[in-house]
Write a protein that holds these residues in place. Structure first.
Motif, mmCIF file in Angstrom:
data_model
loop_
_atom_site.group_PDB
_atom_site.id
_atom_site.type_symbol
_atom_site.label_atom_id
_atom_site.label_comp_id
_atom_site.label_asym_id
_atom_site.label_seq_id
_atom_site.Cartn_x
_atom_site.Cartn_y
_atom_site.Cartn_z
ATOM 1 N N UNK A 20 77.343 60.552 94.636
ATOM 2 C CA UNK A 20 78.048 60.777 93.302
ATOM 3 C C UNK A 20 77.156 62.051 92.374
ATOM 4 N N UNK A 21 76.065 61.593 92.292
ATOM 5 C CA UNK A 21 75.241 62.473 91.501
ATOM 6 C C UNK A 21 74.866 63.775 92.122
ATOM 7 N N UNK A 22 74.667 63.600 93.621
ATOM 8 C CA UNK A 22 74.201 64.851 93.940
ATOM 9 C C UNK A 22 75.488 65.867 93.852
ATOM 10 N N UNK A 23 76.494 65.144 94.426
ATOM 11 C CA UNK A 23 77.658 66.423 94.516
ATOM 12 C C UNK A 23 77.955 67.042 93.129
ATOM 13 N N UNK A 24 77.920 66.352 92.018
ATOM 14 C CA UNK A 24 78.322 66.680 90.776
ATOM 15 C C UNK A 24 77.237 67.612 90.189
ATOM 16 N N UNK A 25 75.938 67.479 90.372
ATOM 17 C CA UNK A 25 74.835 68.479 90.105
ATOM 18 C C UNK A 25 74.896 69.640 91.121
ATOM 19 N N UNK A 26 75.185 69.413 92.206
ATOM 20 C CA UNK A 26 75.499 70.594 93.019
ATOM 21 C C UNK A 26 76.646 71.623 92.567
ATOM 22 N N UNK A 27 77.768 70.654 92.228
ATOM 23 C CA UNK A 27 78.848 71.741 91.776
ATOM 24 C C UNK A 27 78.375 72.634 90.467
ATOM 25 N N UNK A 28 77.323 72.024 89.744
ATOM 26 C CA UNK A 28 76.905 72.867 88.402
ATOM 27 C C UNK A 28 75.832 73.921 88.922
ATOM 28 N N UNK A 104 75.250 52.643 83.603
ATOM 29 C CA UNK A 104 76.155 52.817 84.868
ATOM 30 C C UNK A 104 77.397 51.701 84.239
ATOM 31 N N UNK A 105 78.581 52.059 84.553
ATOM 32 C CA UNK A 105 79.150 53.114 85.181
ATOM 33 C C UNK A 105 79.053 54.603 84.204
ATOM 34 N N UNK A 106 78.926 55.629 84.539
ATOM 35 C CA UNK A 106 78.655 56.731 83.964
ATOM 36 C C UNK A 106 79.839 57.821 83.891
ATOM 37 N N UNK A 107 79.825 58.554 83.206
ATOM 38 C CA UNK A 107 80.871 59.682 83.252
ATOM 39 C C UNK A 107 80.000 61.064 83.947
ATOM 40 N N UNK A 108 80.314 61.262 84.982
ATOM 41 C CA UNK A 108 79.470 62.318 85.837
ATOM 42 C C UNK A 108 79.325 63.547 85.109
ATOM 43 N N UNK A 109 80.366 64.039 84.165
ATOM 44 C CA UNK A 109 80.220 65.263 83.461
ATOM 45 C C UNK A 109 79.030 65.202 82.364
ATOM 46 N N UNK A 110 79.095 63.785 81.864
ATOM 47 C CA UNK A 110 78.000 63.667 80.721
ATOM 48 C C UNK A 110 76.626 63.805 81.483
ATOM 49 N N UNK A 111 76.402 63.086 82.707
ATOM 50 C CA UNK A 111 75.097 63.165 83.302
ATOM 51 C C UNK A 111 74.853 64.657 83.677
ATOM 52 N N UNK A 112 75.710 65.414 84.138
ATOM 53 C CA UNK A 112 75.419 66.710 84.524
ATOM 54 C C UNK A 112 74.976 67.448 83.089
ATOM 55 N N UNK A 113 75.479 67.340 82.037
ATOM 56 C CA UNK A 113 75.164 67.974 80.710
ATOM 57 C C UNK A 113 73.964 67.623 80.275
ATOM 58 N N UNK A 114 73.576 66.272 80.515
ATOM 59 C CA UNK A 114 72.311 65.721 80.261
ATOM 60 C C UNK A 114 71.157 66.632 81.035
ATOM 61 N N UNK A 115 71.458 66.388 82.221
ATOM 62 C CA UNK A 115 70.143 67.039 83.187
ATOM 63 C C UNK A 115 70.268 68.624 82.752
ATOM 64 N N UNK A 116 71.177 69.248 82.641
ATOM 65 C CA UNK A 116 71.210 70.509 82.349
ATOM 66 C C UNK A 116 70.376 71.121 80.852
ATOM 67 N N UNK A 117 70.783 70.095 80.251
ATOM 68 C CA UNK A 117 69.969 69.935 78.765
ATOM 69 C C UNK A 117 68.343 70.046 78.818
#
Length: 145
Positions: A20-28, A104-117
């Protein structure tokens, strides 16, 4: 992925969460590598050289806080931003040595924004050693059958 903005190492004992995390981060646009526990993370981190690491708290062999402690005390990895992603909600703020925590459970978009920041800012604050969190007990798995 060529041209990726950064490299993320995702560490979780749940294959479904890693995916789940991989797919969302790769999409970004991130390049994503995975490890199934803290011991595997420590074996791979020097070769993979991630810009950000996401960690589960409850994992076999070496848990998230133990992994944080070892990463922070190694001069080669002490600067890498760390995101704790866990079903355990035993902290009011991220534990020492952790840059951010997400329940968890987390919003994948929130995780992506956090990692990007964290990737774009880098680790700007001083590294603090991890203090034991004795009262913390691993939570239940979020994707249990």
């Amino acid at each position: 992925m060529p041209g990726a903005p950064g490299r993320v190492l995702v560490v979780d004992d749940s294959q479904a969460i890693r995916q789940l995390i991989r797919v969302n981060l790769e999409l970004d646009g991130f390049e994503v590598m995975t490890a199934s526990d803290g011991a595997e993370c420590l074996e791979a981190v020097h070769a993979l050289r991630p810009d950000v690491i996401t960690l589960d708290l409850a994992m076999p062999r070496l848990d998230g806080l133990g992994t944080v402690g070892r990463l922070r005390t190694d001069a080669r990895t002490g600067h890498i931003p760390l995101v704790l992603v866990s079903a355990s909600a035993c902290w009011r703020e991220p534990p020492h040595g952790v840059d951010a925590a997400l329940a968890k459970p987390f919003d994948p978009g929130e995780l992506v924004r956090l990692v990007r920041r964290l990737w774009s800012e880098g680790r700007s604050r001083a590294v603090r050693l991890v203090k034991p969190v004795a009262e913390c007990r691993p939570g239940s798995r979020t994707l249990a059958p």
